[in-house]
Design a protein around this motif. Structure first.
Motif, PDB file in Angstrom:
ATOM      1  N   ARG A 243      -4.316   8.719  -3.252  1.00  0.00           N
ATOM      2  CA  ARG A 243      -5.478   7.886  -3.573  1.00  0.00           C
ATOM      3  C   ARG A 243      -6.772   8.544  -3.101  1.00  0.00           C
ATOM      4  N   THR A 244      -7.880   8.085  -3.662  1.00  0.00           N
ATOM      5  CA  THR A 244      -9.193   8.522  -3.207  1.00  0.00           C
ATOM      6  C   THR A 244      -9.618   7.662  -2.020  1.00  0.00           C
TER       7      THR A 244
ATOM      8  N   SER B  68       0.830  -1.196   0.000  1.00  0.00           N
ATOM      9  CA  SER B  68       0.000   0.000   0.000  1.00  0.00           C
ATOM     10  C   SER B  68       0.870   1.253   0.000  1.00  0.00           C
TER      11      SER B  68
ATOM     12  N   ILE C 296      -3.587   2.216 -10.307  1.00  0.00           N
ATOM     13  CA  ILE C 296      -3.704   3.316  -9.343  1.00  0.00           C
ATOM     14  C   ILE C 296      -2.311   3.846  -8.995  1.00  0.00           C
TER      15      ILE C 296
ATOM     16  N   GLU D  41     -10.469   4.186  -3.157  1.00  0.00           N
ATOM     17  CA  GLU D  41      -9.268   3.430  -3.498  1.00  0.00           C
ATOM     18  C   GLU D  41      -8.555   2.955  -2.231  1.00  0.00           C
ATOM     19  N   CYS D  42      -8.516   3.797  -1.211  1.00  0.00           N
ATOM     20  CA  CYS D  42      -7.893   3.413   0.065  1.00  0.00           C
ATOM     21  C   CYS D  42      -8.646   2.253   0.697  1.00  0.00           C
TER      22      CYS D  42
ATOM     23  N   SER E 220     -10.558  -0.003  -0.691  1.00  0.00           N
ATOM     24  CA  SER E 220     -10.578  -1.247  -1.464  1.00  0.00           C
ATOM     25  C   SER E 220      -9.188  -1.785  -1.803  1.00  0.00           C
ATOM     26  N   TRP E 221      -8.137  -1.127  -1.356  1.00  0.00           N
ATOM     27  CA  TRP E 221      -6.779  -1.492  -1.768  1.00  0.00           C
ATOM     28  C   TRP E 221      -6.455  -2.967  -1.525  1.00  0.00           C
TER      29      TRP E 221
ATOM     30  N   ALA F 200      -8.278  -5.206  -3.963  1.00  0.00           N
ATOM     31  CA  ALA F 200      -8.119  -4.900  -5.390  1.00  0.00           C
ATOM     32  C   ALA F 200      -7.198  -5.925  -6.054  1.00  0.00           C
TER      33      ALA F 200
ATOM     34  N   GLN G 253      -5.287  -3.651 -10.862  1.00  0.00           N
ATOM     35  CA  GLN G 253      -5.943  -2.435 -10.405  1.00  0.00           C
ATOM     36  C   GLN G 253      -5.001  -1.625  -9.509  1.00  0.00           C
ATOM     37  N   GLN G 254      -4.286  -2.313  -8.636  1.00  0.00           N
ATOM     38  CA  GLN G 254      -3.323  -1.634  -7.771  1.00  0.00           C
ATOM     39  C   GLN G 254      -2.226  -0.968  -8.605  1.00  0.00           C
TER      40      GLN G 254
ATOM     41  N   TRP H 185      -8.480  13.490  -3.532  1.00  0.00           N
ATOM     42  CA  TRP H 185      -7.262  12.709  -3.389  1.00  0.00           C
ATOM     43  C   TRP H 185      -6.638  12.967  -2.027  1.00  0.00           C
TER      44      TRP H 185
END
Length: 59
Positions: free
Chosen positions: A23-24, A3, A42, A27-28, A30-31, A34, A38-39, A17
Motif C-alpha cells: 500500500r501507499t 488490514s 486496494i 492508503e495505510c 486511511s485504511w 475507508a 475501497q479496501q 508502495w
C-alpha cells in the motif's frame, strides 16, 4: 476487512508502495476509515504491486 499490514513498513522511493504490504502511505493512513469497497479495490491490487516490487519492474 482486515488490514494487510505486517508491521514491516518500508516504502519504495520509486513507486511509493510499502515493500511489505504494497500500500501507499495515504492508503495505510486511511485504511480504517475507508469504505469496504475501497479496501477491496486496494487489496485486489496488492499482489500486482508486490510482484512488481519484487521483480524490480517500473510501475
Amino acid at each position: 476487512m482486515k488490514s494487510p499490514c505486517v508491521q514491516l513498513c518500508s516504502f519504495d522511493g520509486r513507486t511509493g508502495w510499502c515493500r511489505a504490504c504494497g500500500r501507499t502511505k495515504p492508503e495505510c493512513r486511511s485504511w480504517k476509515k475507508a469504505q469496504p469497497h475501497q479496501q477491496r479495490r486496494i487489496a485486489a491490487d496488492l499482489p500486482r504491486r508486490l510482484s512488481k516490487l519484487r521483480a524490480g519492474a517500473p510501475d
